[in-house]
Design a protein around this motif. Structure first.
Motif: not given
Length: 184
Positions: A53-61, A88-104
């Motif tokens: 996650a510290s290496q900007n890996d969106a899925l890890a975040r 929010e960091q992962a969503m900014a990188q376009g990670e679909p799972e992060a976008i979905y989890q933010l919606s929830e």
């Protein structure tokens, strides 16, 4: 009240499914690396996951955020604010799972302490449009019942159930069949 219980069950299932592997096939029938990476990240210890996650890996975040949200797998205390930041960091990188989890996240104040139904609605549609199968099924369900700020729209619900089926979402086919039978 039944709709709310049904949708709450959907959130619980989505959190469980977030920790499960996704199946996706490339043109040469090899499992796409995303699927394997997603599964691998659910198995990492906390230090390894934090390193990615510290290496900007969106899925890890995203995976790390879910741990902070639930207080599991090495996280001793739930921390919704940390989870929100990571998502929010992962969503900014376009990670679909992060976008979905933010919606929830924004529709489940019992987990997050925050409720913003309009933001949740917009994020859910964004995740569905990014071909996130669970988001497609949840959007279809909310459209079917007119729940959580979504206007009831059976035709659009059918469309999203069909997309969810195309993307391998378990259960969407059954919901689609039931909805089509109810409609006729």
């Amino acid at each position: 009240m039944k709709i709310i219980k049904f949708l709450s069950l959907g959130l619980c299932l989505s959190l469980v499914m977030a920790c499960q592997p996704k199946t996706s096939v490339s043109e040469d029938n090899a499992v796409v690396s995303y699927s394997q990476k997603f599964e691998d990240y659910t198995q990492l210890d906390l230090q390894q996951l934090e390193n990615y996650a510290s290496q900007n890996d969106a899925l890890a975040r995203t995976q790390l955020a879910l741990r902070y949200l639930m207080g599991v797998r090495g996280i001793q205390t739930k921390d919704p604010k940390k989870a929100l930041t990571l998502l929010e960091q992962a969503m900014a990188q376009g990670e679909p799972e992060a976008i979905y989890q933010l919606s929830e996240f924004y529709i489940t104040p019992s987990l997050s302490g925050i409720e913003d139904r309009n933001k949740s609605k917009n994020l859910l549609r964004q995740a569905a449009e990014a071909n996130h199968a669970t988001a497609q099924m949840m959007l279809a369900t909310r459209l079917q019942f007119g729940a959580y700020e979504h206007e009831r729209n059976v035709e659009e619900a059918i469309y999203w159930y069909e997309k969810a089926v195309e993307n391998g979402q378990m259960g969407a086919e059954i919901q689609l069949k039931i909805l089509k039978e109810m409609k006729s």
